[in-house]
Enzyme design. Structure first.
Site, PDB file in Angstrom:
ATOM      1  N   CYS A  87       0.826  -1.217   0.000  1.00  0.00           N
ATOM      2  CA  CYS A  87       0.000   0.000   0.000  1.00  0.00           C
ATOM      3  C   CYS A  87       0.858   1.265   0.000  1.00  0.00           C
ATOM      4  CB  CYS A  87      -0.960  -0.025   1.184  1.00  0.00           C
ATOM      5  SG  CYS A  87      -0.208  -0.561   2.735  1.00  0.00           S
TER       6      CYS A  87
HETATM    7  N1  LIG Z   1      -4.553  -4.463   5.057  1.00  0.00           N
HETATM    8  C1  LIG Z   1      -4.038  -3.707   4.110  1.00  0.00           C
HETATM    9  O1  LIG Z   1      -4.300  -2.499   4.021  1.00  0.00           O
HETATM   10  C2  LIG Z   1      -3.116  -4.308   3.076  1.00  0.00           C
HETATM   11  C3  LIG Z   1      -2.704  -3.510   2.004  1.00  0.00           C
HETATM   12  C4  LIG Z   1      -1.856  -4.058   1.032  1.00  0.00           C
HETATM   13  C5  LIG Z   1      -1.432  -5.372   1.154  1.00  0.00           C
HETATM   14  N2  LIG Z   1      -1.824  -6.114   2.224  1.00  0.00           N
HETATM   15  C6  LIG Z   1      -1.336  -7.497   2.306  1.00  0.00           C
HETATM   16  O2  LIG Z   1      -2.426  -8.358   2.006  1.00  0.00           O
HETATM   17  C7  LIG Z   1      -2.315  -9.571   2.741  1.00  0.00           C
HETATM   18  C8  LIG Z   1      -3.603  -9.770   3.558  1.00  0.00           C
HETATM   19  O3  LIG Z   1      -3.735  -8.667   4.445  1.00  0.00           O
HETATM   20  P1  LIG Z   1      -4.996  -8.490   5.400  1.00  0.00           P
HETATM   21  O4  LIG Z   1      -4.861  -7.147   5.992  1.00  0.00           O
HETATM   22  O5  LIG Z   1      -6.246  -8.860   4.672  1.00  0.00           O
HETATM   23  O6  LIG Z   1      -4.668  -9.628   6.502  1.00  0.00           O
HETATM   24  P2  LIG Z   1      -5.642 -10.265   7.599  1.00  0.00           P
HETATM   25  O7  LIG Z   1      -6.807  -9.358   7.828  1.00  0.00           O
HETATM   26  O8  LIG Z   1      -4.782 -10.625   8.749  1.00  0.00           O
HETATM   27  O9  LIG Z   1      -6.171 -11.593   6.887  1.00  0.00           O
HETATM   28  C9  LIG Z   1      -5.321 -12.682   6.582  1.00  0.00           C
HETATM   29  C10 LIG Z   1      -6.150 -13.799   5.971  1.00  0.00           C
HETATM   30  O10 LIG Z   1      -5.277 -14.877   5.627  1.00  0.00           O
HETATM   31  C11 LIG Z   1      -5.792 -16.112   6.135  1.00  0.00           C
HETATM   32  N3  LIG Z   1      -4.608 -16.904   6.479  1.00  0.00           N
HETATM   33  C12 LIG Z   1      -3.663 -16.621   7.420  1.00  0.00           C
HETATM   34  N4  LIG Z   1      -2.672 -17.531   7.385  1.00  0.00           N
HETATM   35  C13 LIG Z   1      -3.004 -18.416   6.391  1.00  0.00           C
HETATM   36  C14 LIG Z   1      -2.369 -19.592   5.879  1.00  0.00           C
HETATM   37  N5  LIG Z   1      -1.198 -20.030   6.364  1.00  0.00           N
HETATM   38  N6  LIG Z   1      -2.978 -20.246   4.873  1.00  0.00           N
HETATM   39  C15 LIG Z   1      -4.160 -19.815   4.359  1.00  0.00           C
HETATM   40  N7  LIG Z   1      -4.817 -18.709   4.825  1.00  0.00           N
HETATM   41  C16 LIG Z   1      -4.231 -18.013   5.816  1.00  0.00           C
HETATM   42  C17 LIG Z   1      -6.673 -15.722   7.320  1.00  0.00           C
HETATM   43  O11 LIG Z   1      -7.793 -16.555   7.426  1.00  0.00           O
HETATM   44  P3  LIG Z   1      -7.912 -17.844   8.331  1.00  0.00           P
HETATM   45  O12 LIG Z   1      -7.044 -17.614   9.538  1.00  0.00           O
HETATM   46  O13 LIG Z   1      -9.372 -17.930   8.646  1.00  0.00           O
HETATM   47  O14 LIG Z   1      -7.440 -18.966   7.440  1.00  0.00           O
HETATM   48  C18 LIG Z   1      -7.203 -14.347   6.885  1.00  0.00           C
HETATM   49  O15 LIG Z   1      -8.388 -14.510   6.112  1.00  0.00           O
HETATM   50  C19 LIG Z   1      -1.079  -9.413   3.645  1.00  0.00           C
HETATM   51  O16 LIG Z   1       0.008 -10.065   3.050  1.00  0.00           O
HETATM   52  C20 LIG Z   1      -0.859  -7.915   3.684  1.00  0.00           C
HETATM   53  O17 LIG Z   1       0.495  -7.555   3.883  1.00  0.00           O
HETATM   54  C21 LIG Z   1      -2.670  -5.622   3.174  1.00  0.00           C
END
Ligand SMILES: NC(=O)c1ccc[n+]([C@@H]2O[C@H](COP(=O)([O-])OP(=O)(O)OC[C@H]3O[C@@H](n4cnc5c(N)ncnc54)[C@H](OP(=O)(O)O)[C@@H]3O)[C@@H](O)[C@H]2O)c1
Length: 345
Positions: free
Chosen positions: A149
């Site tokens: 981001c």
């Molecule tokens: N938040 C932002 O603004 C943003 C912006 C740009 C990029 N990102 C990137 O996008 C990605 C997701 O971010 P987020 O903010 O959505 O994270 P989050 O809210 O913590 O969600 C992570 C998701 O991944 C799943 N998960 C975790 N470990 C896993 C595994 N080993 N295998 C399969 N599923 C798994 C979790 O679901 P379960 O535990 O139910 O399986 C959950 O649905 C990250 O890499 C982050 O750096 C985020």
């Protein structure tokens, strides 16, 4: 219809993908995974999607991801690269919202993400998913590494100046602020309401993972060596990102010409708004939309240009950008399903 799978549907970028797909005319949701919520209807966890998303979470081992046309990984780093080889072999395209396919420098990836890269050969063919700067490669790609981001704001803010050779590339400064949803939907003390609200702090000042990504990508725009000072901050809002970028001008260029650099660079970009010179863009003017707004300043008509960039970290900073990439990869109009007007107030 494009058959879509989402790995990590319970997180913030996952539910944002679900919201965008609920209004996307060319997408059929095939599978949405959660390791913890196998069998739970998505709309039970997220009632905002009641009547719009009619599918249940399934555990990753049960989800038939190889039946999809494209799989989005809205997961922590390391998950996509473990599954990408099998998916690609089955003819499925992959868009990773984490960092597995962003950095081409494998040593830098391993240093910053503290894990070995399991498929460096696939990394080589991956396209970096910042559409405005890499559109043609994304169109042809089987794998996309969706940008971070903060790097999205830094690259789009510095790019026109670097391409024009108008600034000192060795001394770029980025002072950036993010809402708390940037940290994801996991329980952590730093993001508790009583810790993060009514508070404002910097973090990662001595080094942040988004620095090497930004430096590597900005380096593709100029022959000069990039030097970047990047300081992220956590601000007490849910969504939104505001980056204030500073650069020293090395060309004799007046303000109208500076403004023209940005207007020319982005005049055909549906998701970039170059505001009038001297404007103050606000994060709320991008909320829940794929828009990114930019405004230029030149304090005291001196030799420093200040670029203000705002976006919604969950949309242009993550899921909206990923959908923009998908649209290109499947030959759709880039704006399909993404023309939401921001929510204000
Ligand atoms: N938040 C932002 O603004 C943003 C912006 C740009 C990029 N990102 C990137 O996008 C990605 C997701 O971010 P987020 O903010 O959505 O994270 P989050 O809210 O913590 O969600 C992570 C998701 O991944 C799943 N998960 C975790 N470990 C896993 C595994 N080993 N295998 C399969 N599923 C798994 C979790 O679901 P379960 O535990 O139910 O399986 C959950 O649905 C990250 O890499 C982050 O750096 C985020």
């Amino acid at each position: 219809m494009i058959k879509v799978g989402i790995v990590g549907g319970t997180g913030y970028t996952g539910v944002e993908l679900l919201r965008l797909f609920a209004a996307h005319p060319e997408v059929q949701l095939q599978a949405v995974t959660s390791r913890k919520e196998d069998g739970m209807p998505v709309a039970e966890m997220y009632p905002s999607l009641r009547g719009r998303v009619d599918i249940a979470f399934s555990s990753p081992d049960k989800a038939k991801l190889t039946d999809c046309d494209v799989v989005f990984f809205a997961t922590p780093h390391g998950v996509a690269m473990a599954q990408a080889p099998e998916l690609l072999a089955a003819g499925v395209k992959v868009i990773d919202l984490a960092a597995d396919f962003r950095l081409q420098d494998v040593a830098a990836f391993e240093k910053w993400y503290k894990m070995p890269h399991s498929c460096p050969e696939l990394l080589k063919e991956a396209a970096y998913g910042l559409v405005e700067l890499n559109r043609e490669n994304i169109r042809k790609a089987r794998i996309v590494g969706n940008p971070g981001c903060y790097p999205t704001t830094m690259q789009l803010g510095f790019a026109p100046l670097l391409k024009a050779g108008a600034i000192d590339a060795s001394h770029l400064i980025a002072d950036c602020k993010s809402g708390v949803s940037g940290a994801g939907r996991k329980a952590e003390i730093a993001t508790l309401f009583s810790e993060a609200s009514d508070n404002f702090k910097a973090y990662g000042v001595s080094g942040h993972r988004h620095s090497p990504e930004t430096v590597e990508r900005l380096g593709t725009l100029t022959d000069d060596k990039i030097g970047l000072l990047f300081t992220p901050h956590l601000v007490p809002m849910i969504r939104g990102m505001h980056s204030t970028l500073y650069a020293r001008l090395t060309k004799d260029i007046d303000n109208a010409a500076l403004q023209a650099l940005f207007e020319d660079a982005y005049k055909r970009e549906p998701f970039i708004d170059v505001m009038p010179f001297g404007s103050h863009p606000e994060t709320r003017t991008t909320r829940a939309s794929n828009m990114l707004r930019i405004a230029l300043h030149r304090p005291d008509n001196g030799d420093t240009v200040v670029v203000l960039v705002v976006q919604d970290n969950l949309v242009k900073g993550a899921s909206g950008q990923a959908v923009q990439c998908m649209n290109l990869m499947f030959g759709l109009d880039e704006t399909t399903g993404l023309m939401h007007v921001p929510v204000l107030p």
